[in-house]
Design a protein around this motif. Structure first.
Motif, short mmCIF file in Angstrom:
data_model
loop_
_atom_site.label_atom_id
_atom_site.label_comp_id
_atom_site.label_asym_id
_atom_site.label_seq_id
_atom_site.Cartn_x
_atom_site.Cartn_y
_atom_site.Cartn_z
N LYS A 99 0.82 -1.21 0.00
CA LYS A 99 0.00 0.00 0.00
C LYS A 99 0.85 1.26 0.00
N ASN A 100 1.89 1.29 0.83
CA ASN A 100 2.72 2.49 0.93
C ASN A 100 4.08 2.11 1.52
N PRO A 101 5.03 1.70 0.67
CA PRO A 101 6.32 1.22 1.18
C PRO A 101 7.04 2.24 2.05
N LYS A 102 7.05 3.50 1.64
CA LYS A 102 7.80 4.52 2.38
C LYS A 102 7.23 4.71 3.78
N ALA A 103 5.91 4.82 3.88
CA ALA A 103 5.28 5.01 5.19
C ALA A 103 5.47 3.78 6.07
N TYR A 104 5.40 2.60 5.46
CA TYR A 104 5.57 1.37 6.24
C TYR A 104 6.98 1.31 6.83
N LYS A 105 7.97 1.65 6.03
CA LYS A 105 9.35 1.59 6.52
C LYS A 105 9.58 2.59 7.65
N PHE A 124 13.23 -10.20 12.15
CA PHE A 124 12.05 -9.93 11.33
C PHE A 124 11.74 -11.12 10.43
N VAL A 125 10.44 -11.44 10.31
CA VAL A 125 9.96 -12.56 9.51
C VAL A 125 9.19 -12.00 8.31
N PHE A 126 9.50 -12.48 7.11
CA PHE A 126 8.82 -12.00 5.90
C PHE A 126 7.55 -12.79 5.57
N PHE A 127 7.70 -14.06 5.21
CA PHE A 127 6.56 -14.84 4.73
C PHE A 127 6.12 -15.87 5.78
N ASP A 128 4.88 -16.35 5.64
CA ASP A 128 4.32 -17.24 6.65
C ASP A 128 3.22 -18.10 6.02
N ASP A 129 3.29 -19.41 6.24
CA ASP A 129 2.30 -20.34 5.68
C ASP A 129 1.21 -20.75 6.68
N CYS A 130 1.14 -20.08 7.81
CA CYS A 130 0.25 -20.55 8.89
C CYS A 130 -1.06 -19.76 8.99
N TRP A 131 -2.12 -20.47 9.35
CA TRP A 131 -3.43 -19.94 9.68
C TRP A 131 -4.22 -19.47 8.46
N ASP A 177 13.47 -4.32 -0.89
CA ASP A 177 13.32 -2.96 -0.39
C ASP A 177 13.52 -2.91 1.12
N ILE A 178 12.86 -3.83 1.84
CA ILE A 178 12.99 -3.84 3.30
C ILE A 178 14.43 -4.14 3.71
N ILE A 179 15.02 -5.18 3.12
CA ILE A 179 16.39 -5.53 3.52
C ILE A 179 17.37 -4.44 3.12
N GLN A 180 17.23 -3.90 1.91
CA GLN A 180 18.14 -2.83 1.47
C GLN A 180 18.09 -1.64 2.42
N THR A 181 16.90 -1.31 2.88
CA THR A 181 16.75 -0.15 3.77
C THR A 181 17.42 -0.38 5.12
N PHE A 182 17.36 -1.61 5.62
CA PHE A 182 17.84 -1.90 6.98
C PHE A 182 19.03 -2.87 7.00
N LYS A 183 19.72 -3.02 5.87
CA LYS A 183 20.74 -4.07 5.73
C LYS A 183 21.95 -3.85 6.63
N ASN A 184 22.17 -2.63 7.09
CA ASN A 184 23.31 -2.34 7.98
C ASN A 184 22.85 -1.88 9.35
N ASP A 185 21.63 -2.20 9.71
CA ASP A 185 21.03 -1.74 10.95
C ASP A 185 21.28 -2.78 12.05
N ASP A 186 22.11 -2.42 13.03
CA ASP A 186 22.44 -3.41 14.05
C ASP A 186 21.33 -3.62 15.07
N GLN A 224 23.39 -8.55 8.19
CA GLN A 224 22.84 -9.51 9.14
C GLN A 224 22.71 -10.89 8.49
N PRO A 225 22.79 -11.96 9.26
CA PRO A 225 22.59 -13.31 8.72
C PRO A 225 21.13 -13.51 8.30
N ILE A 226 20.91 -14.56 7.51
CA ILE A 226 19.55 -14.93 7.11
C ILE A 226 19.28 -16.37 7.52
N THR A 227 18.00 -16.70 7.65
CA THR A 227 17.60 -18.04 8.07
C THR A 227 16.17 -18.30 7.64
N SER A 228 15.75 -19.55 7.75
CA SER A 228 14.35 -19.95 7.70
C SER A 228 14.23 -21.16 8.61
#
Length: 358
Positions: A99-105, A124-131, A177-186, A224-228
């Motif tokens: 809806k609004n990437p800039k406002a969400y970030k 932070f979790v991106f995708f989810d297959d539950c419920w 977009d989300i990762i690029q914005t916060f990719k160096n955020d400790d 930051q590392p990544i996982t699933s």
């Protein structure tokens, strides 16, 4: 019967691990064992919970502009800080971003400012297959009396999964977009790309999105590392992708201390840091008193499910509705009521003791 179940579990997980060892499918060069263990050596023992403010029923309600409740987030994270929790696992929403990437970030950044104020880092979790398969923006449903996670939403919604030609490019832009914005955020500990892929009977239908999201994240090169998180033994292709492409090995276990130890003993063979990103279901024998100390003793991170009881209704047990909405004698998840009183003071005392807060 209990010992038989544990034996079957042991055989199954070993078979799956051997599958992963025999044919690695690393999509875009995950962190070396040396690099990830150096990263881990600079951290305190990771512990905390899966967090959503008590005023939100799902990820959409947490993050939408009209219902983003920074006051409640601040209050409840201050309670987490008092317990010594240093990490929260938080679900994002692709619909809110669309809806609004800039406002969400900006709201994500506001959340991170609040969490940092309380010395808490975020997974932070991106995708989810539950419920619930479908969801939309706007007013979210009210909780159904006595039903666990009655309003929680899969992400992306089912309609977007079917139209991959249209929506995969949108989802790629979202993740990058989300990762690029916060990719160096400790303030962010790591990125959890996909929660329980294959759940809700999707099984290997979730493989394409899982494979893509690992690629999208790697291409963005976050600090930051990544996982699933590992969870499904019958979904061998999914399990293999997660093992081969996660920097940190995360997993979900709502079993007792014996089941937890099986997880740990098998996964530690990979030489990577371990974090249990979902545990604590009282009726299943997964308790703070028997699991949290075991995880700490095994140098494994401990992220329980639920914090302040609220609209998610996770004090109620999976598939055991309580139509009268009476508070159960034994909560399934969660730790505190909205007024900060605990379900069990002994749990509070233990958590504080584990974190040197007494």
């Amino acid at each position: 019967m209990r010992h038989l179940i544990l034996f079957i579990f042991f055989i199954t997980i070993n078979a799956t691990i051997l599958l992963g060892q025999n044919s690695q499918e690393s999509l875009n060069s995950n962190w070396s064992i040396e690099k990830i263990n150096e990263w881990n050596s600079n951290l305190p023992w990771i512990n905390g919970c899966n967090f959503i403010p008590s005023t939100a029923i799902n990820q959409i309600e947490m993050w939408q502009a009209k219902t983003f409740d920074s006051r409640t987030i601040n209050r409840e994270l201050s309670w987490a800080q008092e317990l010594g929790f240093n990490t929260m696992r938080v679900y994002l929403s692709s619909l809110v971003w669309q809806k609004n990437p800039k406002a969400y970030k900006k709201r994500i950044n506001k959340y991170l400012k609040i969490s940092a104020r309380h010395q808490i880092r975020t997974i932070f979790v991106f995708f989810d297959d539950c419920w619930n398969r479908e969801s939309s923006l706007g007013k979210q449903p009210d909780p159904k009396p006595g039903i666990h996670n009655s309003g929680w939403a899969q992400d992306p919604p089912f309609r977007q999964r079917e139209d991959t030609t249209t929506f995969f490019p949108i989802l790629e832009n979202y993740v990058k977009d989300i990762i690029q914005t916060f990719k160096n955020d400790d303030r962010i500990l790591l990125w959890d790309l996909y929660n329980e892929p294959g759940n809700s009977d999707y099984e290997n239908a979730s493989v394409p999105l899982l494979r893509h999201v690992f690629n999208w994240a790697r291409q963005t090169q976050p600090s930051q590392p990544i996982t699933s998180g590992l969870w499904c033994f019958k979904c061998s292709e999914i399990y293999k992708l997660q093992i081969d492409n996660s920097d940190v090995l995360t997993y979900h276990s709502y079993g007792n201390e014996q089941v937890q130890q099986i997880w740990i003993d098998n996964l530690k063979k990979y030489g990577r840091p371990l974090i249990c990103t979902e545990y604590m279901a009282r009726k299943n024998g997964s308790l703070f008193e028997n699991v949290m100390p075991l995880l700490k003793d095994n140098k494994t991170g401990a992220i329980s499910w639920g914090f302040v009881a609220g609209k998610t209704n996770t004090i109620f047990t999976w598939n055991e509705p309580e139509p009268e909405n009476k508070e159960p004698a034994i909560w399934f998840h969660d730790i505190l009521r909205k007024d900060k009183t605990p379900f069990d003071q002994k749990e509070i005392d233990l958590i504080k003791k584990m974190n040197g807060k007494q």
